[in-house]
Design an enzyme around this catalytic site. Sequence first.
Site, PDB file in Angstrom:
ATOM      1  N   ASP A   6      59.043   0.212  91.254  1.00 44.85           N
ATOM      2  CA  ASP A   6      58.060  -0.321  92.191  1.00 44.85           C
ATOM      3  C   ASP A   6      57.057  -1.157  91.402  1.00 44.85           C
ATOM      4  OD1 ASP A   6      55.491   1.739  91.952  1.00 44.85           O
ATOM      5  OD2 ASP A   6      57.388   2.812  91.790  1.00 44.85           O
ATOM      6  N   GLU A  97      46.349   8.209  97.865  1.00 43.32           N
ATOM      7  CA  GLU A  97      46.004   8.876  96.615  1.00 43.32           C
ATOM      8  C   GLU A  97      44.530   8.739  96.236  1.00 43.32           C
ATOM      9  OE1 GLU A  97      47.349   6.522  92.984  1.00 43.32           O
ATOM     10  OE2 GLU A  97      48.847   5.854  94.461  1.00 43.32           O
TER      11      GLU A  97
END
Length: 283
Positions: A6, A97
């Site tokens: 990613d 997050e």
Amino acid sequence: MANGIDVSKYQGNIDFTAVKQAGTDFVIIRAGYGKYGSQKDPMFETNYRNAKKAGLNVGAYWYSYAKSVEDAKKEAEVFLEIIRGKTFEMPVAYDVEESAQAQKGKKFVSDVVRAFCERMEYSGYFVSVYANKFWLDNYIDDDVKRKYDIWLAQWSSVPTYTGKYGMWQNSSSGRVNGVSGRCDTDISYKNYPAIMREYALNGFKPQSPSKPLSKGTVISLYNTPVYISATAKLPATKKSGTYYIYDGIEINGRYRITNSVERVGKKPESKYVTGYVNASDIR
């Protein structure tokens, strides 16, 4: 099982052909973050175009800074606008997050994730929730983890998270030919490209059945629009799971369906017909 990476603007210019030749199967590309269109990742379009050209399976993710459920809905709208017109063989993911979100507790985080994912799913996208093990264990409700695909972040040789997940980000310091410096590496455990194509998700178009469907034919729905009549312009709901063709009669490009084989063809129709589904949406 497939190997992937990613990436975002922080990886700079990427040689995706070299990435593909190095044995990488897929890439999840950051599309942006936050609730404004101006927060689009400046490398998203280039990364998407070049990854597709190299023959990689592609997904996208959106980083959340949501301070409320309304913010999460706005993040989904911006994400939808940025990915409009593109096709993704891999999931589109919501990255949660931020410590400021965790400080508001499990209910807050879970509500934010639900709001974002519901909007994406309603628009025909297969959405995953990206979170690390601690967040999954402590800040996301079980019903959210059951409903949505999970992209686990746990940088270790062996994952110890005991819940279900479809992808695992196993490192933040991978080295892959074609990428200057380090990047995140991932493993996929599902055949996502087959899911997207079969159920016409993530920008893929449905394919009409090659022949008329007969009474009692078993069909699979995945977040498929269901209408109250053969002429209704807007769907009444969306359904997933196994259904059956009620009588095999196509009306205005739609079939009537029912949710049990015992209900096929039974009268009265108002009692046993679940609704109408476009022939082009049936798999």
